[in-house]
Design a protein around this motif. Structure first.
Motif, PDB file in Angstrom:
ATOM      1  N   PRO A 151       0.963   0.218  -8.223  1.00  0.00           N
ATOM      2  CA  PRO A 151       1.310  -1.171  -8.531  1.00  0.00           C
ATOM      3  C   PRO A 151       2.346  -1.355  -9.633  1.00  0.00           C
ATOM      4  N   VAL A 208       0.361  -0.820   3.296  1.00  0.00           N
ATOM      5  CA  VAL A 208      -0.176  -2.158   3.055  1.00  0.00           C
ATOM      6  C   VAL A 208       0.999  -3.112   2.866  1.00  0.00           C
ATOM      7  N   SER A 239      -1.556  -2.862  -4.743  1.00  0.00           N
ATOM      8  CA  SER A 239      -1.729  -3.985  -5.675  1.00  0.00           C
ATOM      9  C   SER A 239      -2.872  -4.888  -5.214  1.00  0.00           C
ATOM     10  N   ALA A 267       3.014 -11.351  -7.290  1.00  0.00           N
ATOM     11  CA  ALA A 267       1.660 -11.613  -7.753  1.00  0.00           C
ATOM     12  C   ALA A 267       0.668 -11.474  -6.612  1.00  0.00           C
TER      13      ALA A 267
HETATM   14  N1  SAH Z   1       2.655  -2.084  -0.398  1.00  0.00           N
HETATM   15  C1  SAH Z   1       2.430  -2.962  -1.499  1.00  0.00           C
HETATM   16  C2  SAH Z   1       2.620  -4.400  -1.122  1.00  0.00           C
HETATM   17  C3  SAH Z   1       4.029  -4.726  -0.730  1.00  0.00           C
HETATM   18  S1  SAH Z   1       4.274  -6.415  -0.392  1.00  0.00           S
HETATM   19  C4  SAH Z   1       1.046  -2.716  -2.076  1.00  0.00           C
HETATM   20  O1  SAH Z   1       0.232  -2.020  -1.465  1.00  0.00           O
HETATM   21  O2  SAH Z   1       0.773  -3.182  -3.181  1.00  0.00           O
HETATM   22  C5  SAH Z   1       4.814  -7.017  -1.946  1.00  0.00           C
HETATM   23  C6  SAH Z   1       3.720  -7.827  -2.572  1.00  0.00           C
HETATM   24  O3  SAH Z   1       2.800  -6.976  -3.232  1.00  0.00           O
HETATM   25  C7  SAH Z   1       4.184  -8.785  -3.640  1.00  0.00           C
HETATM   26  O4  SAH Z   1       4.657  -9.964  -3.098  1.00  0.00           O
HETATM   27  C8  SAH Z   1       2.895  -8.994  -4.405  1.00  0.00           C
HETATM   28  O5  SAH Z   1       2.046  -9.885  -3.724  1.00  0.00           O
HETATM   29  C9  SAH Z   1       2.254  -7.631  -4.330  1.00  0.00           C
HETATM   30  N2  SAH Z   1       2.516  -6.803  -5.528  1.00  0.00           N
HETATM   31  C10 SAH Z   1       3.101  -5.604  -5.581  1.00  0.00           C
HETATM   32  N3  SAH Z   1       3.089  -5.117  -6.835  1.00  0.00           N
HETATM   33  C11 SAH Z   1       2.475  -6.033  -7.591  1.00  0.00           C
HETATM   34  C12 SAH Z   1       2.129  -6.122  -8.977  1.00  0.00           C
HETATM   35  N4  SAH Z   1       2.436  -5.162  -9.839  1.00  0.00           N
HETATM   36  N5  SAH Z   1       1.476  -7.216  -9.405  1.00  0.00           N
HETATM   37  C13 SAH Z   1       1.148  -8.209  -8.564  1.00  0.00           C
HETATM   38  N6  SAH Z   1       1.453  -8.178  -7.255  1.00  0.00           N
HETATM   39  C14 SAH Z   1       2.096  -7.113  -6.773  1.00  0.00           C
END
Ligand code: SAH
Length: 508
Positions: free
Chosen positions: A15, A96, A122, A232
């Motif tokens: 994340p 994901v 995340s 987020a």
């Molecule tokens: N493959 C990623 C998701 C990709 S889609 C995963 O598994 O986390 C991108 C979305 O992930 C963003 O719009 C947000 O909703 C979320 N995201 C990714 N990193 C984040 C973080 N550090 N904090 C909050 N939301 C995050």
């Protein structure tokens, strides 16, 4: 390389915190011939790559669109013909909502070997860092993860709003910020309880993390008021009730504090990671860069001669690094160095020497030149004094000449070995300068006089409330020369002490 012979690894980067990358992912980055990455991958991870690794950015940059997915797919297939090991780094988990499935499929169709290294999504880490367990025996027995990217009101939307609204347990939404209000509305229209607790966590697992806790009915408004935006995760469910009690991240000493680090890019690591471990939002603002000394021939000659001295005196960890880089390009074996005694100006320098298996004979606890001389005076008799002994003093072009003068006064025969030069950092590769002027900071740290000089040369004005912390008396004196009074000074003049001082100053 033959066509499509390489392997492409779809690696989950987690994340945000680079320490949340898997060991396997890190090992592959270190081995990669080519790295394909986008905006959510942390810059630290890119530094793990070996020299010469090709790095290709395919994400969104201010004003520019991301590379279309079909082009990324094609690029990955091409990489397999050029490189033995390609790492496709993706935020969170590659499968994901990362379109990792499409990339894997394109690789399969092209006959390219691929592997997947899952990452911490995340969807789970975001809630965890906000104090929310996605499952909890008291609250739920299932959780649903969905994307809020789709327009829920469109008839052809593949988003199963009715199904999500009806689902029991925790619901986690990714990519949902731009349509937050509409999606919450659509869920409530489909039967989702409006008074169920809901939270949004932005930049989870990074120092910039912020969160808002509300209900399904009020979340969009609260988020807007707090100014939270993408990226987020949104969490809906009774588990959100735990967010205050279990807010371990928010309770870290430096959580929510923005701390500026003014070291060189290559040195910033240890200070930055120590601050990050305490929850800080670290902004690396390198003011100086280490470059080879102006007179490289002199440096090389001094290194070649180094085995002939009675003493080697190291003034800084950088000096140790540069010296040994040069040493090993001439000599293969550390024993070529002979039996010289070794002095270090402080514990940081001694630690760098220890990496080469070398212990120091003289070292003051405080990393100050005067203290080193005092230590020589105190311990001198143990090794027969310094008069008439030969010494090689390894330091930077900008170093103070106290060591030289004082040892010469005591009849030592001192030669200089100028191992490096520090020059102003003129680029703003991380955008930190811009962020500092726009968003401000709580504390700025100075780890040497030269970082002070160079910071001043950049002409950045510090925000009013920003406190100044210095690593020791020499740096503090330099700050005062510029009319700045340090708010605190590290009592032991080293990085751990600096970190403690910052934490003390930020105590809530
Ligand atoms: N493959 C990623 C998701 C990709 S889609 C995963 O598994 O986390 C991108 C979305 O992930 C963003 O719009 C947000 O909703 C979320 N995201 C990714 N990193 C984040 C973080 N550090 N904090 C909050 N939301 C995050």
């Amino acid at each position: 390389m033959k066509k499509n012979e390489g392997t492409v690894y779809l690696v989950g980067a987690g994340p945000g915190d680079p320490l949340l990358m898997t060991l396997k992912g890190r090992a592959l980055i270190e081995q990669a011939d080519c790295l394909v990455y986008d905006a959510l991958a942390s810059a630290t991870m890119l530094n793990w790559a070996k020299p010469g690794c090709e790095k290709i950015f395919v994400g969104k940059r201010a004003g520019n669109h991301a590379m279309p997915q079909t082009e990324i797919n094609r690029l990955l297939v091409d990489c397999a013909s050029k490189y033995a090991c390609t790492v496709r780094l993706k935020g969170g988990d590659p499968y994901v909502f990362g379109r990792g499935g499409e990339e894997a499929s394109a690789l399969y169709d092209a006959g390219v070997a691929f592997q997947v290294v899952p990452g911490i999504s995340s969807a789970i880490a975001g809630p965890a860092y906000a104090g929310i367990p996605v499952t909890h025996r008291a609250h739920n027995t299932q959780f649903t993860v969905f994307t809020g990217h789709e327009d829920a009101s469109r008839a052809e939307s593949s988003l199963d709003i009715a199904g999500i609204a009806a689902a029991r347990g925790t619901k986690v939404m990714l990519m949902g910020m731009s349509r937050l209000q509409e999606t919450m509305r659509a869920l409530m229209d489909a039967g989702q309880g409006g008074d169920v607790p809901a939270a949004a966590v932005q930049w989870a697992a990074t120092g910039r993390q912020r969160k808002v806790i509300a209900t399904v009915a009020t979340l969009a408004e609260s988020v807007q008021r707090a100014g939270l935006s993408s990226p987020a995760v949104v969490v809906i469910g009774e588990v959100v009730q735990e967010a205050t009690r279990l807010d371990w991240y928010g309770r870290l000493p430096l959580s929510g504090r923005r701390i500026v680090v003014t070291r060189t890019r290559e040195q910033a690591g240890s200070l930055s990671s120590a601050l990050e471990a305490l929850g800080a939002d670290v902004m690396e603002l390198p003011t100086i860069r280490i470059v080879p000394p102006t007179d490289r021939k002199d440096f090389a000659a001094a290194v070649v001669d180094s085995p002939h001295y009675d003493w080697l005196i190291f003034s800084s960890p950088n000096g140790v690094k540069r010296f040994f880089e040069a040493f090993y390009s001439v000599y293969e074996d550390i024993r070529e160095l002979g039996g010289a005694r070794i002095a270090a100006v402080g514990p940081g320098t001694a630690a760098e020497l220890k990496k080469h298996g070398l212990m120091v004979d003289v070292m003051p606890q405080k990393a100050v030149a005067e203290e080193l001389i005092a230590e020589f005076d105190r311990k001198g008799d143990e090794f027969g004094g310094v008069a008439n002994v030969t010494m090689l003093w390894i330091h930077s072009e900008q170093g103070r000449d106290i060591i030289y003068k004082e040892l010469m006064k005591r009849q030592a025969i001192v030669d200089e070995c100028i191992a490096y030069n520090t020059v102003p950092e003129t680029e703003d590769p991380t955008g930190a300068r811009l962020r500092l002027s726009e968003e401000g900071a709580d504390v700025i740290t100075f780890t040497s006089s030269s970082t002070v000089h160079h910071f001043m040369a950049m002409g950045i004005s510090l925000p009013e409330s920003c406190k100044v912390v210095s690593i020791g008396p020499v740096t503090s004196a330099t700050l005062r020369e510029y009319g700045m009074t340090p708010d605190a000074e590290a009592p032991r003049h080293n990085i751990p002490s600096l970190v403690e001082t910052v934490a003390q100053l930020c105590k809530k």
